[in-house]
Scaffold this active site. Structure first.
Site, short mmCIF file in Angstrom:
data_model
loop_
_atom_site.label_atom_id
_atom_site.label_comp_id
_atom_site.label_asym_id
_atom_site.label_seq_id
_atom_site.Cartn_x
_atom_site.Cartn_y
_atom_site.Cartn_z
N ASN A 23 41.88 46.93 50.19
CA ASN A 23 41.01 45.94 49.55
C ASN A 23 39.85 45.54 50.44
O ASN A 23 38.76 45.21 49.95
CB ASN A 23 41.82 44.72 49.13
CG ASN A 23 42.74 45.00 47.96
OD1 ASN A 23 42.56 45.98 47.24
ND2 ASN A 23 43.75 44.17 47.77
N ASP A 308 49.87 40.39 45.04
CA ASP A 308 50.05 41.82 45.26
C ASP A 308 51.37 42.16 45.95
O ASP A 308 51.66 43.33 46.19
CB ASP A 308 48.89 42.39 46.08
CG ASP A 308 47.67 42.66 45.23
OD1 ASP A 308 47.78 42.65 43.99
OD2 ASP A 308 46.59 42.90 45.80
#
Length: 422
Positions: A23, A308
């Site tokens: 990310n 996540d």
């Protein structure tokens, strides 16, 4: 289509190296659009999402030169030669929207398809657009594209996010670096990836204060220059592999791991009876008893428990000695892994954004199907602790966020292999 075959094989022992953050890297790569000089990213992960972002940036005029193993990426956008991010690339990954702010800031124009990615809820991009409008952008949504212009360039402004959004904070932060005047972003995301982006942009010559807090102030500059930056450790990969010895037993060193990246997650693991030791080489994780204790989890923006890691934590709690409750507050529709876990003998009741998990003595191997990136690895974790063989199908999701899963786990004693599609 490839599948992953896992046979439960007892405790895991050994070392697992943790890669650079997916990310973070996906956010850092579009920063090349802000400068005509080279941006060199080290510690880059080798993932399909990185390749997708590379394709997108190359379609806009960026030249990308990776080193032999792909862990160093040199990006240079001497000129943005195309200001349209096409649907065929953008639909594959939501992070594609992050080219919008940099293109608009540098050249005053951008046309970007509305993005795709994992099917875990709406995740609208309206906050990205509203933040850019606060900097003077003119936006027109038609035919599935965002058509953005900034006549005379972006200008500083103040914007308060009504809810915390990592992606919108990143987009606005990059755009603000070249805006005229001062930009203040309130209720900004505080994730380590935001801090990492701000550090990289500062190395490129940006003037940024407050990254890591809920208020970020950016003084716009005329231009940014090149820089070299190491991608921060992937806290989600770290948390995922911390769960491997937690669910199987054993003792594993997560090389390069840092507790500050996953502090809220560590608290829950310790509450469940997992030992965590911070060493100069990384985090050592060891399960203390035969079964973990049940815990309750609520996902929140950083520094809270990461959404996540919710699917992976659910896999662990399926084997707990008691009942756990997981509440998902970030994304709707993010319990799609629950039906697949029940195929393995888990007892899970989902009501809206809450899942109640009654732990069982033992999971059983079964054929299952990955529904998104984090769900795919949660099924692998569950399979490590299950009796018999589990076959995880549709693992293309897995390759978007985890590199060399089979090698990393098998090095610690797991019985896992990838079977290529015929």
């Amino acid at each position: 289509m490839d599948s992953i075959h896992v046979t439960g094989n007892g405790p895991l022992n050994g070392e697992i190296p943790i890669a650079g953050a997916k990310n973070a890297c996906l956010t850092l790569m579009p920063a090349t659009l802000l400068s005509d000089e080279p941006l060199i990213l080290t510690n880059a992960p080798r993932l399909s999402d990185i390749r997708t972002m590379s394709m997108l940036l190359e379609s806009l005029g960026c030249e990308i030169t990776p080193n032999a193993d792909g862990t160093v990426q040199e990006l240079r956008t001497a000129q943005i030669t195309n200001h349209k991010a096409e649907y065929d690339i953008v639909r594959k990954m939501r992070a594609s929207i992050l080219v919008l702010g940099p293109m608009l800031a540098r050249d005053g124009q951008a046309t970007v398809s509305l993005p795709g990615g994992c099917a875990i809820g709406a995740r609208p991009v309206d906050l990205h657009l509203r933040a850019l409008e606060a900097m003077g952008a003119e936006l027109d949504l038609r035919d599935g594209y965002v058509h953005a212009t900034a006549r005379g360039g972006l200008r500083g402004g103040t914007f308060e996010f009504p809810i915390v959004s990592v992606g919108a904070t990143e987009n606005a932060l990059m755009a603000a670096t070249l805006a005229k005047g001062t930009t203040v972003l309130k209720n900004a995301a505080r994730e380590p990836e935001i801090v990492d982006l701000a550090l990289c942009l500062s190395r490129m010559g940006a003037q940024i204060d407050g990254a890591g807090t809920d208020t970020i102030t950016v003084q716009g500059v005329d231009r940014l220059h090149g820089a070299t930056h190491a991608v921060v450790t992937d806290r989600i990969e770290l948390g995922t592999y911390m769960l491997a010895p937690a669910i199987c037993g054993g003792r594993v060193l997560l090389k390069g791991g840092r507790r500050d990246l996953v502090s809220a997650f560590c608290v829950k693991l310790e509450e469940a009876g997992i030992g965590i030791e911070e060493t100069p080489d990384g985090l050592v994780v060891e399960r203390k008893g035969n079964r973990v204790r049940p815990v309750n989890v609520v996902t929140e923006p950083f520094p809270g428990f990461p959404t996540d890691l919710q699917a992976q934590m659910m896999a662990l709690l399926c084997t707990a000695d008691g009942t756990s409750v997981l509440e998902e507050r970030i994304f709707e529709n993010r319990f799609m892994h629950a039906p697949e876990l029940t195929r393995m003998g888990a007892r899970i009741d989902v009501q809206g954004g809450t899942a109640t998990v009654q732990g069982v003595d033992r999971l059983r191997g079964a054929p299952v199907m990955a529904t998104d990136l984090r769900a795919s690895v949660s099924l692998i974790l569950a399979a490590l602790a299950a009796e018999g063989e589990t076959v995880v199908n549709r693992v293309y999701h897995l390759d978007r966020g985890y590199e060399q899963v089979e090698q990393k786990l098998s090095a610690c004693g797991a019985k896992i292999e990838r079977v290529k599609a015929a």
